[in-house]
Scaffold this active site. Structure first.
Site, mmCIF file in Angstrom:
data_model
loop_
_atom_site.group_PDB
_atom_site.id
_atom_site.type_symbol
_atom_site.label_atom_id
_atom_site.label_comp_id
_atom_site.label_asym_id
_atom_site.label_seq_id
_atom_site.Cartn_x
_atom_site.Cartn_y
_atom_site.Cartn_z
ATOM 1 N N GLU A 171 13.412 -51.514 35.197
ATOM 2 C CA GLU A 171 14.041 -52.530 34.348
ATOM 3 C C GLU A 171 15.486 -52.705 34.788
ATOM 4 O O GLU A 171 16.218 -51.727 34.948
ATOM 5 C CB GLU A 171 13.966 -52.111 32.875
ATOM 6 C CG GLU A 171 14.745 -53.008 31.915
ATOM 7 C CD GLU A 171 14.377 -54.480 32.019
ATOM 8 O OE1 GLU A 171 13.192 -54.819 31.887
ATOM 9 O OE2 GLU A 171 15.293 -55.306 32.267
ATOM 10 N N GLY A 191 12.714 -56.537 27.305
ATOM 11 C CA GLY A 191 12.784 -57.908 27.818
ATOM 12 C C GLY A 191 13.203 -58.939 26.785
ATOM 13 O O GLY A 191 13.881 -58.632 25.785
ATOM 14 N N CYS A 247 11.614 -60.979 24.495
ATOM 15 C CA CYS A 247 11.138 -61.040 23.105
ATOM 16 C C CYS A 247 11.927 -60.067 22.232
ATOM 17 O O CYS A 247 12.390 -60.418 21.145
ATOM 18 C CB CYS A 247 9.646 -60.718 23.053
ATOM 19 S SG CYS A 247 8.972 -60.815 21.394
ATOM 20 N N HIS A 305 -8.151 -68.270 -4.028
ATOM 21 C CA HIS A 305 -7.247 -69.173 -4.754
ATOM 22 C C HIS A 305 -6.097 -68.353 -5.355
ATOM 23 O O HIS A 305 -6.344 -67.278 -5.882
ATOM 24 C CB HIS A 305 -8.009 -69.877 -5.876
ATOM 25 C CG HIS A 305 -7.104 -70.704 -6.734
ATOM 26 N ND1 HIS A 305 -6.629 -71.938 -6.337
ATOM 27 C CD2 HIS A 305 -6.550 -70.441 -7.954
ATOM 28 C CE1 HIS A 305 -5.835 -72.409 -7.284
ATOM 29 N NE2 HIS A 305 -5.765 -71.531 -8.271
#
Ligand SMILES: Cc1cc2nc3c(=O)[nH]c(=O)nc-3n(C[C@H](O)[C@H](O)[C@H](O)COP(=O)(O)OP(=O)(O)OC[C@H]3O[C@@H](n4cnc5c(N)ncnc54)[C@H](O)[C@@H]3O)c2cc1C
Length: 459
Positions: free
Chosen positions: A33, A39, A41, A440
């Protein structure tokens, strides 16, 4: 020279999980890296922006408190340093999590530095040389900085430098009316900035259907965001401390004056500084690494996963790339990219959840289709929550009964879309949902109702 069974380049959304699987299978693995573990995100994309969207939602609901019979003494103000601190804590925890899990994975060596290919079987990381039988490229992408006239004369922000902002811009000019620009635009408006969005095209998020673009424009304008469409010739200049964005080609329309500029006009893959030519790996004219349906590049033993292969552009597509590569290499399971159904969300509020084809794509395909649509004003749960903006719509193949695509712009749209997506993956007819009993009161309960009212697409 240290030799490995596999070298993974980049710790985005595919690399770390793949490293874990390869190492668990007994391979000697290296992962490298160059900047922040996790990274885009984790550090400058999904996670920090969604924590900020949550802060913006809290501010918005606090301002609307009286609509719900709730009194808040005094006005609502946002402490940007605390918004940033909350964002940093959540994003930082994730970054540390990725780093520590990689560093504690048996059979795995972690390198911190920029990787470059030296040959199809060798890379350099700083002064070190690594050789391997297999390379997995997961280098992601970065914001495009367009060569707009005057851009060099004014300070500008991108999604990465926005992460350091701990103050309230007085007037944020967002260049680009697509996913990233709209998320930042709405959140900063809710934090209290004036916001102007400049979009070169005739409508916002042009990849979506026109009714989706129009509804989103309406939602943003109702919150006081200024939107300038057809801003084909954007240029910049300074007037004292103010940044002036010119918006028309003739230079006749008055420019937009703002305090800060955010560039959100797209992303480009991090493939220009990877030495791909030394490995002979082919890219397309935009720099994306060309891959086949199982993510193999043109060079045997080299795969490309995530944003850098141009096959996705999301965290979930990158993670799915990992699953495809791992299944093929380790599980004798020939999974492929074309098995997946494109799905994603736009995290404005209310969010847009999307799956499969748009209405425009269905029409273009020429097939006979049925369509259903329901405004959120006719969804009980949305009415009860006082969040009736947006609508849901669905497209069904008239012959097979299979669902072709859907858009849900409304409360929980990013979640509700999954009930449709899963039926699409099951390749089951829409009647599986239309005959299902849903709970519902939810937004999801109206999906069967909408499917019970399908009409031919052209009527
Ligand atoms: C503002 C914003 C919001 C977003 N929101 C969402 C969202 O809500 N949902 C979603 O699904 N997606 C979202 N995305 C997209 C998502 O972040 C990316 O699709 C995802 O991170 C891609 O991951 P990746 O695995 O391709 O690589 P990345 O996460 O980009 O990681 C690549 C890594 O490789 C490293 N690297 C690059 N070159 C080298 C090199 N030569 N040597 C060593 N290391 C190198 C980089 O430093 C980086 O750490 C968002 C993006 C942005 C910018």
């Amino acid at each position: 020279m240290t030799s490995y069974d596999a070298v993974v380049i980049g710790t985005g959304q595919a690399g770390p999980s793949l490293t874990k699987r390869l190492a668990a299978a007994g391979m000697k693995v290296a992962i490298a890296e160059r900047k922040l573990f996790g990274g885009t995100c984790v550090n400058t994309g999904c996670i920090p922006t969604k924590t900020m969207v949550a802060s913006a939602y809290a501010a918005h609901m606090a301002r609307r408190a009286a609509d719900f019979g709730v009194s808040i003494g005094g006005g609502v103000s946002v402490d940007m340093q605390r918004v940033k601190a909350r964002k940093d804590a959540i994003s930082g925890q994730s970054r540390i999590g990725v780093e520590s899990f990689l560093k504690s994975t048996p059979n795995c060596t972690v390198y911190e530095g920029h990787v470059r290919f030296e040959s199809p079987r060798e890379v350099s990381v700083g002064a070190e040389r690594l050789s391997a039988e297999r390379f997995f490229i997961n280098v992601g992408g970065r914001a495009v900085v367009p060569d707009l006239p005057g851009i060099g004369q004014v300070p500008y922000l991108t999604n990465s430098s926005m992460m350091d902002v701990d103050f309230l811009p007085e007037h944020l000019i967002v260049v680009g009316g697509s996913y990233i620009g709209l998320e930042f635009g709405q959140m900063y408006r809710r934090f209290g900035s004036q916001v102007t969005i400049l979009e070169m095209g005739p409508r916002l998020i042009h990849r979506e259907d026109e009714d989706v673009s129009a509804a989103i424009q309406d939602i943003l304008e109702q919150e006081g965001i200024a939107i300038r469409l057809n801003a084909k010739c954007i240029s910049f200049s300074k007037r004292g401390e103010e940044i002036i964005a010119g918006v028309d080609c003739a230079g006749e329309a008055p420019g937009v004056g703002g305090s800060h500029v955010l560039l959100a006009v797209g992303r480009r893959p991090n493939t220009d500084d990877l030495g791909l030519d030394k490995a002979g790996v082919a890219t397309d004219p935009h720099g994306y690494i060309v891959v086949d349906d199982q993510l193999r590049t043109n060079v045997p033993g080299i795969w490309a996963l995530g944003d850098c292969n141009g096959r996705g552009g999301f965290t979930h597509t990158s993670y799915n790339d990992f699953e495809i590569v791992a299944a093929n290499l380790l599980d004798n399971d020939p999974r492929k990219v074309s098995d997946r159904i494109m799905a994603y969300a736009l995290y404005i509020d209310p969010p847009l959840g999307r799956a499969g084809m748009t209405e425009a794509e269905v029409r273009k395909s020429g097939r006979k289709a049925l369509a259903g649509k329901r405004p959120m004003t006719k969804v009980g749960r949305a009415v009860e929550k006082g969040e009736t903006q947006g609508f849901m719509k669905i497209l069904v193949d008239a012959e097979s009964g299979h669902i072709l695509g859907a858009a849900i712009l409304g409360p929980g749209g990013d979640e509700v879309i999954h009930s449709i997506l899963d039926v699409m993956y099951a390749k089951a007819p829409y009647t599986v949902i239309s005959r299902a009993m849903h709970i519902h009161p939810t937004v999801s309960e109206l999906v069967p109702t909408m499917l019970g009212e399908l009409k031919p697409l052209d009527s």
